[in-house]
Design an enzyme around this catalytic site. Sequence first.
Site, mmCIF file in Angstrom:
data_model
loop_
_atom_site.group_PDB
_atom_site.id
_atom_site.type_symbol
_atom_site.label_atom_id
_atom_site.label_comp_id
_atom_site.label_asym_id
_atom_site.label_seq_id
_atom_site.Cartn_x
_atom_site.Cartn_y
_atom_site.Cartn_z
ATOM 1 N N LYS A 1 0.736 -1.249 -0.032
ATOM 2 C CA LYS A 1 -0.148 0.027 0.065
ATOM 3 C C LYS A 1 0.853 1.441 0.043
ATOM 4 O O LYS A 1 2.198 1.306 0.112
ATOM 5 C CB LYS A 1 -0.860 -0.157 1.154
ATOM 6 C CG LYS A 1 -1.953 -1.276 1.130
ATOM 7 C CD LYS A 1 -2.560 -1.429 -0.085
ATOM 8 C CE LYS A 1 -3.725 -2.569 -0.122
ATOM 9 N NZ LYS A 1 -2.967 -3.777 0.344
HETATM 10 C C1 PLP Z 1 -9.364 -2.935 -1.703
HETATM 11 C C2 PLP Z 1 -8.810 -3.596 -0.472
HETATM 12 N N1 PLP Z 1 -9.407 -3.880 0.670
HETATM 13 C C3 PLP Z 1 -8.978 -4.459 1.591
HETATM 14 C C4 PLP Z 1 -7.869 -5.101 1.286
HETATM 15 C C5 PLP Z 1 -7.295 -5.855 2.841
HETATM 16 O O1 PLP Z 1 -5.995 -5.252 3.459
HETATM 17 P P1 PLP Z 1 -5.315 -5.895 4.546
HETATM 18 O O2 PLP Z 1 -4.351 -6.647 3.870
HETATM 19 O O3 PLP Z 1 -4.719 -4.676 5.256
HETATM 20 O O4 PLP Z 1 -6.122 -6.615 5.379
HETATM 21 C C6 PLP Z 1 -6.782 -4.625 0.380
HETATM 22 C C7 PLP Z 1 -5.411 -5.315 0.468
HETATM 23 O O5 PLP Z 1 -4.848 -5.712 -0.495
HETATM 24 C C8 PLP Z 1 -7.393 -4.180 -0.287
HETATM 25 O O6 PLP Z 1 -6.919 -3.804 -1.646
#
Ligand code: PLP
Length: 435
Positions: A208
């Site tokens: 990210k």
């Molecule tokens: C659009 C979206 N939502 C949620 C997530 C979930 O994030 P995390 O890996 O921090 O749980 C991601 C991660 O890739 C994502 O791209």
Amino acid sequence: MEVHNKKLAIEGGPKAKTTPNFPMYPGGYEIGELEKQSVIDVINDKYLFRYYGPANVESRVKKFEEEFTAKIGVKYGLATNSCTSALIASLIALGVGPGDEVIVPGYTFFASCASIVAAKAVPVIVEVDDSLTVDPDDFERKITPRTKAIIAVHMRGAPCDMNRIMAIAGKHNIKVLEDVAQSTGGSYLGNRLGSIGIMGAFSFQYHKIITAGEGGMVTTNDQRLIDRAMAYHDTAACWRPGGPAGRFAKARYEGELFPGVNYRMSELTGAVMRAQLTRLDNLLYRMKSNKNRIKNAVSGTKGIEFRRLNDVEGDTAIVLIFYLPSAELAGKFAVALNAEGVGASSLHDKSVPDWHIYNHWDMILNKWTATPDGCPYSCPHYVDKGGKIEYSPDMNPKTLELLSRSVHIDIPPQLSPEDCDMIAEGILKVAEAYL
Ligand SMILES: Cc1ncc(COP(=O)(O)O)c(C=O)c1O
């Protein structure tokens, strides 16, 4: 811009881009002395747990929450260990549960959808439009009396059509939870993403914009929602602020306290994130400059149609996406670009698994659940309300069609102007040959 040598690299010509490609870890790639010192300070202070440590030291996670909410422009923030947990805690805070449906787009990381099932509700998967974010018309079409919330995913760095989404949601009394995982720092008509819906969820996972490897944040302007998210993320608000008097105080209102899980952010993560947050504006500035430079150089090229942006200014510019006239061309184009030394991908091949596209979400399409009773799909709360949902891999044909014709080029902030020019030349070169 002039194409120096028209012979495609894939046909034995010279590459348009001769410099290495950077991985798409915008903040991760910059991790350095600042983050190191932040972590060393935590160790030196021996303050490693979010809710207690030496009396003269302040929690880094708490400081990070304050600094992050100031940046996003919201009253309250709750740091978590991931965006998935931020999404689940937000849904729980909103009162989503058995018997409810939650709308989610068919193009998002699977976690957005999985969080709904984790909250014991049923996902309703809708189309994206040419912005590759929720199609407001399909959102409205798929509302039922059971629809409690929508997860508006600001996908691939760019904002949803928040004006329309908020208007439709308002009309039908639906809660808007923004999934800002891929778009930290982005905005819509001057408001930061994560400050527009009733709640927002962010990710600080390694891929990210800013990162500590893992991490997340809930944002809201509503005190009760943050209380409830806080309670859920900390087993039952075990560490409510205010010392023993606060921790063990009775619930101040119905629904404040209930059993939860442990989604707390660690102090080491908080320390890294405070350092990363100071880099955010610069990362966004560099990605936007890079994307503008490439876009300006290739705009107007016959056959190339840029992904529509709901707010150009609010785009975080992590990626350049364009559509070509056919899926075959998009596939061929991406292969040729890679041969030119330009990292590109196309999603034309439906047999290649991708967790970001709903037709690969087998666990949802087949309604697989952790226990054989099949909740939430077979839950009496759902069925008795008339709930019945069927999924199929081809239920959102517009989403698949748009994705199949799209070519994606990541825009790391680390690119130099010369790198950008070489990328643009690669695009023009392949376009001249194929379009
Ligand atoms: C659009 C979206 N939502 C949620 C997530 C979930 O994030 P995390 O890996 O921090 O749980 C991601 C991660 O890739 C994502 O791209």
